[in-house]
Design a protein around this motif. Structure first.
Motif, PDB file in Angstrom:
ATOM      1  N   ASN A 202     -80.307-128.603 -34.496  1.00 24.25           N
ATOM      2  CA  ASN A 202     -81.747-128.379 -34.646  1.00 24.25           C
ATOM      3  C   ASN A 202     -82.450-127.898 -33.383  1.00 24.25           C
ATOM      4  OD1 ASN A 202     -82.014-129.430 -37.444  1.00 24.25           O
ATOM      5  ND2 ASN A 202     -81.350-131.346 -36.499  1.00 24.25           N
ATOM      6  N   GLU A 203     -81.821-128.019 -32.220  1.00 22.54           N
ATOM      7  CA  GLU A 203     -82.511-127.718 -30.972  1.00 22.54           C
ATOM      8  C   GLU A 203     -81.849-126.606 -30.158  1.00 22.54           C
ATOM      9  OE1 GLU A 203     -85.352-128.950 -30.453  1.00 22.54           O
ATOM     10  OE2 GLU A 203     -85.321-130.454 -32.049  1.00 22.54           O
ATOM     11  N   CYS A 204     -80.967-125.840 -30.745  1.00 21.96           N
ATOM     12  CA  CYS A 204     -80.357-124.717 -30.034  1.00 21.96           C
ATOM     13  C   CYS A 204     -81.304-123.518 -30.106  1.00 21.96           C
ATOM     14  CB  CYS A 204     -79.007-124.355 -30.639  1.00 21.96           C
ATOM     15  SG  CYS A 204     -78.073-123.143 -29.671  1.00 21.96           S
ATOM     16  N   PRO A 205     -81.760-122.974 -28.969  1.00 23.05           N
ATOM     17  CA  PRO A 205     -82.756-121.893 -28.992  1.00 23.05           C
ATOM     18  C   PRO A 205     -82.183-120.563 -29.457  1.00 23.05           C
ATOM     19  CG  PRO A 205     -82.056-122.316 -26.751  1.00 23.05           C
ATOM     20  CD  PRO A 205     -81.403-123.375 -27.598  1.00 23.05           C
ATOM     21  N   LYS A 212     -70.275-122.574 -35.055  1.00 21.33           N
ATOM     22  CA  LYS A 212     -69.432-123.618 -35.650  1.00 21.33           C
ATOM     23  C   LYS A 212     -67.980-123.192 -35.527  1.00 21.33           C
ATOM     24  CE  LYS A 212     -72.733-125.671 -38.861  1.00 21.33           C
ATOM     25  NZ  LYS A 212     -73.014-126.113 -40.254  1.00 21.33           N
ATOM     26  N   THR A 213     -67.087-124.177 -35.592  1.00 19.21           N
ATOM     27  CA  THR A 213     -65.660-123.926 -35.492  1.00 19.21           C
ATOM     28  C   THR A 213     -64.997-124.212 -36.837  1.00 19.21           C
ATOM     29  OG1 THR A 213     -64.961-126.168 -34.903  1.00 19.21           O
ATOM     30  CG2 THR A 213     -65.824-124.786 -33.113  1.00 19.21           C
ATOM     31  N   SER A 214     -63.712-123.983 -36.889  1.00 19.28           N
ATOM     32  CA  SER A 214     -62.963-124.279 -38.106  1.00 19.28           C
ATOM     33  C   SER A 214     -62.563-125.750 -38.180  1.00 19.28           C
ATOM     34  CB  SER A 214     -61.700-123.405 -38.164  1.00 19.28           C
ATOM     35  OG  SER A 214     -60.890-123.625 -37.018  1.00 19.28           O
ATOM     36  N   SER A 216     -64.684-128.548 -37.884  1.00 18.07           N
ATOM     37  CA  SER A 216     -65.647-129.455 -38.515  1.00 18.07           C
ATOM     38  C   SER A 216     -66.904-128.671 -38.829  1.00 18.07           C
ATOM     39  CB  SER A 216     -65.985-130.635 -37.595  1.00 18.07           C
ATOM     40  OG  SER A 216     -66.813-130.211 -36.525  1.00 18.07           O
ATOM     41  N   ASP A 217     -67.892-129.364 -39.399  1.00 20.23           N
ATOM     42  CA  ASP A 217     -69.152-128.721 -39.738  1.00 20.23           C
ATOM     43  C   ASP A 217     -70.187-128.878 -38.625  1.00 20.23           C
ATOM     44  OD1 ASP A 217     -70.595-127.212 -41.692  1.00 20.23           O
ATOM     45  OD2 ASP A 217     -71.826-128.992 -42.092  1.00 20.23           O
ATOM     46  N   HIS A 218     -69.791-129.395 -37.475  1.00 23.86           N
ATOM     47  CA  HIS A 218     -70.736-129.591 -36.378  1.00 23.86           C
ATOM     48  C   HIS A 218     -71.087-128.259 -35.712  1.00 23.86           C
ATOM     49  CE1 HIS A 218     -70.921-133.938 -36.307  1.00 23.86           C
ATOM     50  NE2 HIS A 218     -69.607-133.989 -36.448  1.00 23.86           N
ATOM     51  N   SER A 219     -72.344-128.160 -35.284  1.00 25.00           N
ATOM     52  CA  SER A 219     -72.799-127.000 -34.530  1.00 25.00           C
ATOM     53  C   SER A 219     -72.621-127.256 -33.033  1.00 25.00           C
ATOM     54  CB  SER A 219     -74.271-126.705 -34.823  1.00 25.00           C
ATOM     55  OG  SER A 219     -74.445-126.276 -36.153  1.00 25.00           O
ATOM     56  N   TYR A 220     -72.438-126.169 -32.299  1.00 29.87           N
ATOM     57  CA  TYR A 220     -72.368-126.205 -30.847  1.00 29.87           C
ATOM     58  C   TYR A 220     -73.370-125.194 -30.299  1.00 29.87           C
ATOM     59  CZ  TYR A 220     -67.932-128.602 -31.656  1.00 29.87           C
ATOM     60  OH  TYR A 220     -66.970-129.484 -32.079  1.00 29.87           O
ATOM     61  N   CYS A 221     -74.057-125.557 -29.243  1.00 28.76           N
ATOM     62  CA  CYS A 221     -75.009-124.658 -28.599  1.00 28.76           C
ATOM     63  C   CYS A 221     -74.406-124.207 -27.277  1.00 28.76           C
ATOM     64  CB  CYS A 221     -76.345-125.363 -28.370  1.00 28.76           C
ATOM     65  SG  CYS A 221     -77.653-124.262 -27.794  1.00 28.76           S
ATOM     66  N   LEU A 222     -74.191-122.908 -27.129  1.00 28.87           N
ATOM     67  CA  LEU A 222     -73.539-122.359 -25.949  1.00 28.87           C
ATOM     68  C   LEU A 222     -74.519-121.521 -25.134  1.00 28.87           C
ATOM     69  CD1 LEU A 222     -70.186-121.093 -27.552  1.00 28.87           C
ATOM     70  CD2 LEU A 222     -70.779-123.403 -26.772  1.00 28.87           C
ATOM     71  N   SER A 223     -74.495-121.709 -23.830  1.00 26.82           N
ATOM     72  CA  SER A 223     -75.330-120.907 -22.938  1.00 26.82           C
ATOM     73  C   SER A 223     -75.013-119.429 -23.132  1.00 26.82           C
ATOM     74  CB  SER A 223     -75.072-121.315 -21.492  1.00 26.82           C
ATOM     75  OG  SER A 223     -75.661-120.387 -20.603  1.00 26.82           O
ATOM     76  N   PRO A 224     -76.022-118.556 -23.030  1.00 21.41           N
ATOM     77  CA  PRO A 224     -75.757-117.121 -23.165  1.00 21.41           C
ATOM     78  C   PRO A 224     -75.187-116.487 -21.905  1.00 21.41           C
ATOM     79  CG  PRO A 224     -78.088-117.476 -22.751  1.00 21.41           C
ATOM     80  CD  PRO A 224     -77.465-118.844 -22.895  1.00 21.41           C
ATOM     81  N   ASP A 225     -75.187-117.236 -20.775  1.00 23.24           N
ATOM     82  CA  ASP A 225     -74.920-116.632 -19.471  1.00 23.24           C
ATOM     83  C   ASP A 225     -73.690-117.241 -18.809  1.00 23.24           C
ATOM     84  OD1 ASP A 225     -75.084-115.422 -16.979  1.00 23.24           O
ATOM     85  OD2 ASP A 225     -76.648-116.779 -16.256  1.00 23.24           O
ATOM     86  N   ILE A 226     -72.669-116.430 -18.592  1.00 22.20           N
ATOM     87  CA  ILE A 226     -71.460-116.917 -17.931  1.00 22.20           C
ATOM     88  C   ILE A 226     -71.708-117.236 -16.460  1.00 22.20           C
ATOM     89  CG2 ILE A 226     -70.598-114.640 -17.238  1.00 22.20           C
ATOM     90  CD1 ILE A 226     -67.773-115.645 -17.896  1.00 22.20           C
ATOM     91  N   ASN A 227     -72.745-116.650 -15.859  1.00 16.37           N
ATOM     92  CA  ASN A 227     -73.046-116.919 -14.454  1.00 16.37           C
ATOM     93  C   ASN A 227     -73.765-118.240 -14.239  1.00 16.37           C
ATOM     94  OD1 ASN A 227     -71.851-114.516 -13.674  1.00 16.37           O
ATOM     95  ND2 ASN A 227     -73.771-113.373 -13.701  1.00 16.37           N
ATOM     96  N   VAL A 283     -73.895-119.507 -36.713  1.00 13.28           N
ATOM     97  CA  VAL A 283     -74.584-120.346 -37.699  1.00 13.28           C
ATOM     98  C   VAL A 283     -75.762-119.605 -38.316  1.00 13.28           C
ATOM     99  CG1 VAL A 283     -75.899-122.478 -38.013  1.00 13.28           C
ATOM    100  CG2 VAL A 283     -73.867-122.474 -36.557  1.00 13.28           C
ATOM    101  N   ARG A 284     -76.434-118.770 -37.541  1.00 12.58           N
ATOM    102  CA  ARG A 284     -77.643-118.107 -38.033  1.00 12.58           C
ATOM    103  C   ARG A 284     -77.322-116.976 -39.010  1.00 12.58           C
ATOM    104  NH1 ARG A 284     -78.646-118.736 -32.230  1.00 12.58           N
ATOM    105  NH2 ARG A 284     -80.083-120.489 -31.941  1.00 12.58           N
ATOM    106  N   THR A 285     -76.285-116.219 -38.737  1.00 12.66           N
ATOM    107  CA  THR A 285     -75.942-115.092 -39.617  1.00 12.66           C
ATOM    108  C   THR A 285     -74.848-115.445 -40.614  1.00 12.66           C
ATOM    109  OG1 THR A 285     -74.246-114.238 -38.108  1.00 12.66           O
ATOM    110  CG2 THR A 285     -76.534-113.503 -37.762  1.00 12.66           C
TER     111      THR A 285
END
Length: 397
Positions: A202-205, A212-214, A216-227, A283-285
């Motif tokens: 609910n709080e991933c911008p 999501k992965t294969s 479980s049904d849990h969501s993960y929020c990943l930073s957009p920036d590798i730096n 998750v969004r698309t």
């Protein structure tokens, strides 16, 4: 004559530990040293710590408690000093132990550097903490912090105990305004669990990867920036084009060798995991993601990490990093009254930061300030007796 250390004497983390050891050898009480000693920049940025507690602590007891409604995996083995969180390796037979809902795992000594937890069934690589929640001990001082520079998922909490009772005076404030101001200046969490209420569902911008992965049904929020560049509170979040700017044109100097010299860049590390077989869905698309999505500056999720780090600050109720400000000419100016702390103090946030929300790999300096590093962070209990660290998965709100 005795050597006097002023409260603003810069001491590197390495030499602060040596100083403590020398004090013990000479019979000098460590807590007789100045309470405020500025630690010079280390690999994680700058820290502001006290030297009032024991100089060298024996490894404490560790308790991991699962308050989630489902099992979690303890990915590494904190009791044997094993920090590798890989599952299924014969040389690490105690990795990836399942902890049932309501279950507790106790260790007589926490000799590792970290604790890694993951949702049940997630046995793929943790990445750089993308798919596992990570608590860092920072031995031997045990200035704890959560590490969420790249991703967050599971809500997590931590607390100091002494003889099975929560320590009333910990966590301690580590922002100078909160340490020296009158009572009520800052919000204290003394005697309570320090919690990051991470909620990737609910709080991933928008400007972050919600996947999501294969497993479980849990969501993960990943930073957009590798730096892992931390965009200050008073900066505008750079868009994809601005991210690819060369900060040397603004007078900044690059001190890190691991970065690519850009302000921010796509998550090519996640692309590598996908190439190696990790399956991820947007998750969004609701579309399966290929590796190229994480390499492209055209991806909808790619931008600077300000929205991502803001979500972390909110989840942990910690002050945001503030070091520089935008200017009309498209450059930046320093706006950090205390370069060693780098936090935008607010009365409704905690008197300390729980997590490093970024970790600029380029180590950009401007007038000797590391402008894209996270501000001061750490969960301290230096001036009280304690013998146990308790970690709680999915603590109650």
């Amino acid at each position: 004559a005795p050597v006097e250390l002023s409260p603003r004497t810069p001491v590197s983390p390495r030499y602060s530990k040596m100083l403590k050891a020398v004090c013990i050898m000479l019979g000098v009480a460590v807590n007789a040293l100045p309470a405020d000693i500025e630690l010079a920049p280390n690999g994680r940025g700058t820290s502001f710590a006290t030297l009032g507690g024991p100089a060298i602590r024996a490894p404490p007891r560790l308790i991991i408690e699962n308050q989630c409604s489902e099992p979690v995996l303890i990915r590494n083995d904190p009791g044997t000093g094993e920090d590798d969180g890989t599952c299924g390796l014969p040389r690490f037979p105690n990795n990836c132990q399942k902890l049932a809902p309501g279950g507790t795992k106790k260790y007589d000594q926490a000799t590792s550097e970290i604790v890694l937890l993951a949702w049940d069934n997630f046995t793929a690589p943790c990445g750089n903490g993308d798919f596992c929640v990570q608590l860092e001990f920072n031995r031997p001082d045990y200035h704890l912090n959560f590490a969420s520079q790249f991703g967050f998922s599971m809500p997590i909490g931590v607390q100091f105990y002494h003889e099975e009772v929560p320590v009333a005076e910990c966590p301690e404030p580590n922002l100078s305004k909160c340490r020296t101001g009158p009572p009520g200046t800052c919000k204290s969490n003394k005697g309570k669990l320090d919690v990051c209420h991470f909620d990737a569902e609910n709080e991933c911008p928008e400007k972050a990867w919600k996947v999501k992965t294969s497993f479980s049904d849990h969501s993960y929020c990943l930073s957009p920036d590798i730096n892992k560049a931390v965009i200050s509170a008073d900066m505008v979040n750079p868009d994809a084009e601005r991210c690819q700017s060369d900060p040397t044109s603004w007078g900044w100097v690059q001190h890190g060798t691991a970065g690519d010299g850009k302000l921010c860049s796509p998550r090519t590390d996640i692309a590598t995991l996908v190439d190696q077989g990790l399956e991820l869905w947007d998750v969004r698309t609701r579309r399966k993601l290929d590796a190229d999505a994480f390499r492209s500056i055209e991806s909808a999720a790619f931008a600077g990490g300000k929205e991502y780090t803001g979500a972390i600050d909110s989840a942990c109720n910690q002050p945001s990093t503030q070091r520089i400000t935008d200017t009309e000419d498209g450059k930046y100016e320093l706006d950090d009254p205390s370069p060693t702390e780098g936090r935008a103090w607010a009365a409704d946030t905690l008197d300390h930061a729980l997590v490093y929300e970024g970790d600029d790999v380029n180590m950009w300096h401007y007038h000797d300030v590391r402008v894209l590093m996270a501000g001061n962070a750490g969960i301290f209990c230096d001036n009280s007796e304690w013998d146990t660290i308790k970690v709680v998965a999915c603590p109650s709100p």
